[in-house]
Motif scaffolding. Sequence first.
Motif, PDB file in Angstrom:
ATOM      1  N   PHE A 212       0.829  -1.203   0.000  1.00  0.00           N
ATOM      2  CA  PHE A 212       0.000   0.000   0.000  1.00  0.00           C
ATOM      3  C   PHE A 212       0.868   1.259   0.000  1.00  0.00           C
ATOM      4  N   GLY A 213       2.035   1.195   0.658  1.00  0.00           N
ATOM      5  CA  GLY A 213       2.948   2.324   0.622  1.00  0.00           C
ATOM      6  C   GLY A 213       3.463   2.589  -0.778  1.00  0.00           C
ATOM      7  N   CYS A 214       3.759   1.518  -1.534  1.00  0.00           N
ATOM      8  CA  CYS A 214       4.198   1.690  -2.921  1.00  0.00           C
ATOM      9  C   CYS A 214       3.066   2.235  -3.786  1.00  0.00           C
ATOM     10  N   ALA A 215       1.827   1.835  -3.480  1.00  0.00           N
ATOM     11  CA  ALA A 215       0.678   2.376  -4.215  1.00  0.00           C
ATOM     12  C   ALA A 215       0.553   3.880  -3.982  1.00  0.00           C
ATOM     13  N   VAL A 216       0.730   4.304  -2.737  1.00  0.00           N
ATOM     14  CA  VAL A 216       0.698   5.729  -2.429  1.00  0.00           C
ATOM     15  C   VAL A 216       1.851   6.451  -3.126  1.00  0.00           C
TER      16      VAL A 216
ATOM     17  N   TYR B 152       8.407  18.855   5.328  1.00  0.00           N
ATOM     18  CA  TYR B 152       8.550  17.646   4.515  1.00  0.00           C
ATOM     19  C   TYR B 152       8.574  16.398   5.391  1.00  0.00           C
ATOM     20  N   THR B 153       9.308  16.461   6.509  1.00  0.00           N
ATOM     21  CA  THR B 153       9.389  15.300   7.401  1.00  0.00           C
ATOM     22  C   THR B 153       8.034  14.999   8.020  1.00  0.00           C
ATOM     23  N   ALA B 154       7.331  16.027   8.483  1.00  0.00           N
ATOM     24  CA  ALA B 154       6.014  15.820   9.083  1.00  0.00           C
ATOM     25  C   ALA B 154       5.023  15.251   8.070  1.00  0.00           C
ATOM     26  N   THR B 155       5.087  15.721   6.836  1.00  0.00           N
ATOM     27  CA  THR B 155       4.192  15.196   5.803  1.00  0.00           C
ATOM     28  C   THR B 155       4.474  13.729   5.538  1.00  0.00           C
ATOM     29  N   ALA B 156       5.760  13.361   5.472  1.00  0.00           N
ATOM     30  CA  ALA B 156       6.120  11.955   5.286  1.00  0.00           C
ATOM     31  C   ALA B 156       5.648  11.107   6.459  1.00  0.00           C
ATOM     32  N   ALA B 157       5.775  11.638   7.675  1.00  0.00           N
ATOM     33  CA  ALA B 157       5.330  10.903   8.862  1.00  0.00           C
ATOM     34  C   ALA B 157       3.822  10.692   8.842  1.00  0.00           C
ATOM     35  N   ILE B 158       3.066  11.731   8.524  1.00  0.00           N
ATOM     36  CA  ILE B 158       1.603  11.617   8.468  1.00  0.00           C
ATOM     37  C   ILE B 158       1.183  10.641   7.382  1.00  0.00           C
ATOM     38  N   LEU B 159       1.816  10.748   6.222  1.00  0.00           N
ATOM     39  CA  LEU B 159       1.482   9.855   5.115  1.00  0.00           C
ATOM     40  C   LEU B 159       1.773   8.401   5.481  1.00  0.00           C
ATOM     41  N   SER B 160       2.884   8.168   6.170  1.00  0.00           N
ATOM     42  CA  SER B 160       3.216   6.796   6.579  1.00  0.00           C
ATOM     43  C   SER B 160       2.201   6.261   7.576  1.00  0.00           C
ATOM     44  N   LEU B 161       1.753   7.093   8.494  1.00  0.00           N
ATOM     45  CA  LEU B 161       0.764   6.640   9.483  1.00  0.00           C
ATOM     46  C   LEU B 161      -0.579   6.343   8.840  1.00  0.00           C
TER      47      LEU B 161
END
Length: 454
Positions: free
Chosen positions: A239-243, A382-391
């Motif tokens: 699902f991460g690769c799909a995102v 950028y880091t916060a966006t990556a963290a939110i997206l991962s969660l």
Amino acid sequence: MVHLVLSELRHNLRLWLGAFIIISAAALFLTLSAGIISTGLTLRGTGQISAKDFEGIVGFAATPAALTTVTTVVVITSVAQLTVSEQRRSYALWQLAGVLPRRVTGVVMRQLAAISLLAATAGVLAGWPLVSPLFDWLGARVPSLAGLDSSLSPAAAAIVVAFSVLLTLSAGLRPARTAGRTPPIVALRSPETLRGVVSTMRWIWCALLVFAGVGLSMGIQSIPLPGIGSNGFLIPFLFGCAVACAGPAVVPLVLKSWTAAFPPALSSVWFLARNASRHRVGQSASTVVPLSLGLILVCSFMSVFTMFQHALSLTSGTPGPPVDTAGNLLIYGAPLVLATLAAAVTVFMSGRARERENALVLAAGGTTSTIVITAMLEAVIYTATAAILSLLVLIPTLATVWAAMNSMVPGTQFMVSWTPWAAVAGAGLLALLLSTVIPTLYSMRSSIQAALSG
């Protein structure tokens, strides 16, 4: 034509250096997996190892090879597209100088071919000497492999180089065509659209990955507990690769949503950082996607392993085997390092645009401290966006894996390994801070006039 290609390579050295670093790093990690598999094929062909040992060698190399390949596809695609999109102004000037659109596309593809061939070759040459120590490490764990010679066949090295070059060219083909077809006045007036565009092929890959993730989520509900423990982490990763495939559309949406909670009137530096990260859609997606993929990879593996350990303790009364730190570092370290490196390098590649923005801030009466703090806040965004997206990916997918374990072993606790997730996020933030602040401080040596005219 050759003179034009070489002159642009020199002028946009920052962009091409960033692309070179990522492609060569990806080729290096792929070379390690290719070297182990190549060694297994050679030893099996000469009868020095049994069929069981050969299967073990392939099994050892298969997982890191697959994960590194997927990560390589994501990061090289992002970097190749960013490399072209950051030079739209130059390509527009070419057309104003009389260069035909198809010639522009041809030059761009030649640039990508040249840099990818050099980088992939450098990566293979750097990884070649590391194959032997890696195989010796494997031989120390498997006595039947001890003392055997390792080798990277020329065919395996050629495959790694060809794969890296073809991947770069395929990723850059669409933006190269766009660069040639976009009217110069449009490219010069609007450096980047505020809405991410996802190609049809990306949507197709996104749909296929979602389909695979849904299928694995359904199938994992009926397999034994060891199978859940060994394959569960693949669900978040798929699902991460799909995102990641839909990154140009998803990342700006997530970034805009959470930053809207902090009004621009909060401070001038926040206003500048928020607007810069929102405006550079291509760089935002290229930076956030690799880091979020790294967060998903490490957290999904450790979380599934922790829940599996707890389930084993409930069934047997004793904890399961401890985590193999060295083995897991070799398996998951390559894609994790590659993802974190790609996030930092993409920020470094966009430094020329940031230099112009900094010069405008200084011309408007801003200070050096304002510019530095703005760069730091941009890295935080950028880091916060990556963290939110991962969660957004991790929580529902890990819940699916937990439900499967809990159906097999009632009472299994739902656990998320926050420590490794936070460690990767911290490493990513540090890398982004270094790649934004250091070039920003270096650019302060130039005059405002020089920055605006560059």
